[in-house]
Motif scaffolding. Structure first.
Motif, PDB file in Angstrom:
ATOM      1  N   ARG A   1       0.821  -1.208   0.000  1.00 30.38           N
ATOM      2  CA  ARG A   1       0.000   0.000   0.000  1.00 30.38           C
ATOM      3  C   ARG A   1       0.859   1.263   0.000  1.00 30.38           C
ATOM      4  N   PHE A   2       2.035   1.183   0.600  1.00 29.45           N
ATOM      5  CA  PHE A   2       2.948   2.324   0.573  1.00 29.45           C
ATOM      6  C   PHE A   2       3.420   2.617  -0.851  1.00 29.45           C
ATOM      7  N   LEU A   3       3.750   1.572  -1.605  1.00 29.37           N
ATOM      8  CA  LEU A   3       4.157   1.763  -2.997  1.00 29.37           C
ATOM      9  C   LEU A   3       3.007   2.278  -3.850  1.00 29.37           C
ATOM     10  N   GLN A   4       1.792   1.810  -3.590  1.00 30.58           N
ATOM     11  CA  GLN A   4       0.624   2.327  -4.308  1.00 30.58           C
ATOM     12  C   GLN A   4       0.426   3.815  -4.036  1.00 30.58           C
ATOM     13  N   ARG A   5       0.653   4.219  -2.799  1.00 29.14           N
ATOM     14  CA  ARG A   5       0.516   5.644  -2.463  1.00 29.14           C
ATOM     15  C   ARG A   5       1.567   6.477  -3.185  1.00 29.14           C
ATOM     16  N   LEU A   6       2.797   5.964  -3.267  1.00 27.76           N
ATOM     17  CA  LEU A   6       3.841   6.687  -3.987  1.00 27.76           C
ATOM     18  C   LEU A   6       3.496   6.836  -5.467  1.00 27.76           C
TER      19      LEU A   6
END
Length: 343
Positions: free
Chosen positions: A219-224
């Motif tokens: 989810r962190f990579l999706q946010r980036l």
């Protein structure tokens, strides 16, 4: 009965008027009262003369400029870019569609002088996959309505120090900035693109392959990707799915090559050597070697790189020519000559 009351009221009114007429104006007090009445009358008449057009006139362009400044600050707080269509609909409206250039320049002036920021245009996303390149070929030329901007700081580098600008007090903001700066640095140091498996290996070394202090890793990579720091490309090659990450438009503007170079210098302890002049010849030579390696890794063209490359190429040519001449004279290869010398 009502008629009698009406007549009495009329008589009382007439008697009051007679008393007012018969009473002379007494001195300066009555004169002052008369002046006050005239002022009130003139003020009320001037207020009546002001129409709706006159009330809107002084706040037309100024309001647009203030709206654009507020839009820029609010969008940056949520890390959303400002698009040209947003400015047209939320700031200019139908009547101010031709005032974009003036409003934009005045908003830039206000942001620089008041907030120490400015609107920087985001670069266009790179077309790397086959589908993206085919779609780009169908478009004759890019439209200006697709432009977008983000806020960047205008403070000189001398003032961007922790002693002057302390870290933000927002929860996990510093952690979030450090994580996406690290990922952008890894991608740029690997040539500008990084396969998903290799990125996972880098994150595993930092104990962030599953969870991060901000959120779960996926989810962190999706946010980036959503906020424009990264671009996730997915392509099929011979029935095999290939996923790789690249630096997004916001990542290029906020961090970029220079930001990654500064991060690498801090990690290797070379930032002070770049800023200061107190160093020995050996330290300068070591620093020069470090800077040349860093420039090659990031693809930075240094001022003396062309001359050095030409010298290296000429040196290689001379060595190869000398090797060929030795082989012609000795009738064998260099390996054979080495074997003879060893024997």
């Amino acid at each position: 009965m009502p008629l009698v009351r009406k007549r009495r009221a009329e008589q009382q009114l007439e008697s009051d008027n007679d008393d007012e007429v018969s009473t002379p104006l007494a001195g300066p007090v009555s004169t002052e009262n008369a002046r006050r009445r005239l002022r009130r009358t003139s003020d009320s008449e001037s207020d009546d003369d002001v129409g709706p057009d006159d009330a809107r006139a002084p706040s037309s362009k100024d309001v647009m400029v203030k709206k654009l400044v507020r839009l820029a600050l609010a969008s940056e707080l949520s890390r959303q870019p400002i698009r040209r269509t947003d400015i047209s609909t939320k700031v200019l409206g139908e009547q101010g569609s031709r005032q974009f250039k003036f409003v934009f320049e005045m908003a830039q002036k206000t942001l620089r002088e008041t907030f120490g920021m400015q609107l920087a245009e985001l670069p266009v996303k790179e077309k790397v996959t086959i589908q993206q390149r085919r779609a780009a070929q169908k478009v004759d030329r890019p439209s200006s309505t697709n432009k977008s901007w983000i806020l960047t700081s205008t403070l000189p580098l001398a003032y961007r120090k922790p002693e002057i600008l302390p870290p933000t007090k927002a929860p996990l903001e510093g952690t979030y900035t450090g994580l996406y700066s690290f990922i952008i640095a890894v991608i740029l140091l690997n040539g500008g693109s990084l396969p998903e498996q290799k990125l996972e290996r880098y994150l595993k070394r930092t104990n962030a392959d599953t969870y991060t202090p901000v959120d779960r890793t996926d989810r962190f990579l999706q946010r980036l990707c959503k906020e424009g720091y990264l671009i996730r490309n997915r392509e099929m090659d011979g029935g095999e799915e290939i996923i790789e990450y690249m630096v997004g438009p916001r990542g290029k503007v906020e961090v970029g090559v220079q930001g990654v170079a500064g991060l690498v210098r801090e990690v290797y302890g070379c930032q002070g050597a770049v800023e200061g002049d107190d160093s020995t010849p050996a330290e300068r030579a070591q620093m020069e070697e470090f800077e040349s390696r860093l420039a090659r890794s990031l693809g930075i063209r240094r001022p003396g790189a062309r001359v050095a490359d030409n010298q290296d190429e000429s040196g290689d040519d001379e060595d190869s020519e000398a090797g060929r001449s030795r082989r012609r004279r000795g009738g064998g290869s260099d390996d054979g000559a080495d074997d003879d010398s060893d024997g």
